[in-house]
Design an enzyme around this catalytic site. Sequence first.
Site, mmCIF file in Angstrom:
data_model
loop_
_atom_site.group_PDB
_atom_site.id
_atom_site.type_symbol
_atom_site.label_atom_id
_atom_site.label_comp_id
_atom_site.label_asym_id
_atom_site.label_seq_id
_atom_site.Cartn_x
_atom_site.Cartn_y
_atom_site.Cartn_z
ATOM 1 N N GLU A 41 21.064 41.709 62.449
ATOM 2 C CA GLU A 41 21.785 41.650 63.608
ATOM 3 C C GLU A 41 22.723 42.865 63.853
ATOM 4 O O GLU A 41 22.742 43.199 65.176
ATOM 5 C CB GLU A 41 22.864 40.359 63.237
ATOM 6 C CG GLU A 41 22.326 39.073 63.292
ATOM 7 C CD GLU A 41 21.934 38.540 61.727
ATOM 8 O OE1 GLU A 41 21.881 39.246 60.938
ATOM 9 O OE2 GLU A 41 22.310 37.411 61.649
ATOM 10 N N ARG A 57 33.216 39.788 52.372
ATOM 11 C CA ARG A 57 34.173 38.692 52.840
ATOM 12 C C ARG A 57 35.481 39.221 52.353
ATOM 13 O O ARG A 57 36.393 38.336 52.774
ATOM 14 C CB ARG A 57 33.970 37.210 52.619
ATOM 15 C CG ARG A 57 33.463 36.813 51.325
ATOM 16 C CD ARG A 57 32.760 35.429 51.256
ATOM 17 N NE ARG A 57 32.577 35.024 50.004
ATOM 18 C CZ ARG A 57 31.246 35.439 49.422
ATOM 19 N NH1 ARG A 57 30.398 36.149 50.234
ATOM 20 N NH2 ARG A 57 30.901 35.200 48.312
ATOM 21 N N LYS A 117 17.254 34.192 55.984
ATOM 22 C CA LYS A 117 16.923 35.383 56.569
ATOM 23 C C LYS A 117 15.657 35.885 56.151
ATOM 24 O O LYS A 117 14.964 36.367 56.962
ATOM 25 C CB LYS A 117 17.891 36.691 55.638
ATOM 26 C CG LYS A 117 19.430 36.581 56.070
ATOM 27 C CD LYS A 117 19.969 37.718 55.139
ATOM 28 C CE LYS A 117 21.484 37.554 55.449
ATOM 29 N NZ LYS A 117 22.217 38.512 54.416
#
Length: 584
Positions: free
Chosen positions: A250, A305, A549
């Site tokens: 992405e 994260r 993915k």
Amino acid sequence: MRPCVPGYTPRPAWAKVRPRKQARCFCLHLSIARWRVPMLDLPSLPQWQALAAHAKTLEGTPMRDLFAADPQRFERFHLRLEDLVLDYAKNRLTEETRRLLVDLARATGVEARRDAMVAGEPINTTEGRAVLHVALRDPTDTPIRVDGHDVKPDIRAVKARLAAFTAAVHEGRWTGATGQRLTDVVNIGIGGSDLGPVMVVEALKPYARPDLRVHFVSNVDATHIATTLAGLNPATTLFLVASKTFTTQETLTNAHTARAWIVEALGEAAVRHHFAALSTNAAAVAAFGIDPEAMFGFWDWVGGRYSLWSAIGLPIALAVGFDNFQALLDGAHALDQHFCTAPLEENMPVLLALLGVWYTGFHGARAHAVLPYDQSLHRLPAYLQQADMESNGKSVTLDGRPVTWATGPVLFGEPGTNGQHSFYQLIHQGTHLIPCDFLAPAHSFHPLGRHHAILLSNVLAQAEALMRGRTEAEARAELEARGLSGAALESLLPHIVFPGNRPSNTLLFRQLDPRTLGMIIALYEHKIHVQATIWGINAYDQWGVELGKRLAGAILPELEDSSRPLAHDASTNALIALIRAFRA
Ligand code: F6P
């Protein structure tokens, strides 16, 4: 080549983890490091069983009775660190509950695993990595070594470059290719390379520089980048390509679209003026054509994260200034120190984690709501969805066996008061137990009329209502006061009874400044860490996102070339065929 070490040692094992070189295992030609991990069977622990028995004894005692019996309940069940107050009195707990929960924390090695993390041990066992986001915000020179290498000088060097770059952009020394001052920054990233920075930039809007707008593009849906670019001038726009791996489909798709947009407007030579990279993959960054001077690195011991404290935080620094970014780091560090030094009974992240374990383990809770009564924190639930669910959405223990206990809950939320008019009904009267975290600042940055008092009255009222509920007798009295009686009253009565006894924590703070925000984020990070320790899972990998993915990689050419044969399941085949037909 070393033989495999049988994987189990008695708990807590973290203090005894072997140094990296000795523990690496090469059997079956796997290069993944294997570490001695604790064998955990939570339900067989006496501390777990004591909690199960205790939960039964508390069943008949609703929270409203606990409050009635103890006017000091807030004193007993709140913690304060600087201007951050955690009120956890509105939970189904007594001092005995807390004692038993803390016993469980000790038995599962919470202190040892915390110490292993901050010491740089490779506690991310499936990837053989250390977990050192705490080092990124530690201002001291005390060395933290990974494979014998002190990471602190590396952190300081990148931070100095980030500060210099931020200043150069703010002062107009880093310009676009035409020499014009930059007016817009677009961060292109996804997951951890987006959610933390966008959440913080939104939260710290009152600190934003008026002369530089910061945008975020994450979705590969072209709508996201197309609508963002629509309002921008290539000559005054800087792109930050934020990707730990620099391989995320992405992000690279969006980055190439942005690159083409710049090249079309300003020519190939403009790329180095209009792109910076935040990544661990220097080779891929160079291949993209980004100037090494504008590449800011970090390390594999920074989880995606947990990365907003690293170079991934550059959009934050550009939006609010490096001093405010530093204040964010300082707030997180203050919370780190609290986590590492406060006794477990008085340790905010430990208590938040234990309360979560209490409800998932002994009350069947499967969801958790985060409800900020602060519009600036509107992206906090989205950020925590990744932080919590990508970390603790696991069903295999560190030693590779299926868990037989519930792990991370479904986390969701919305800012108050919007959520009140949406899903709170289910929290008050639905069949699920959903513990809530309310967050509220005493001061607003926009002191307009009665707005903030109304907002605060709502957050307090919701927590009170969830705790107290409305008994049948109270409901009956209310209906009678409204003039109802007989069959009309009896038929309405069951609908307006609230069971109550629904738990919540309230995090109250003076104002959402950068330091406080840093504390709040670190609080949740450590909560997640502690829960993972107790549940015996690895919070720091995310294998579950890989399969989708890989399959997308196989489907993409089938969408682009209709002649390719399809060999999926019947549903997927049919959907691909329909898409081909619709697009023909
Ligand atoms: O969704 C999986 C994931 O690996 C996240 O953990 C990560 O934050 C995100 O993708 C983005 O990864 P990267 O920063 O490497 O582009």
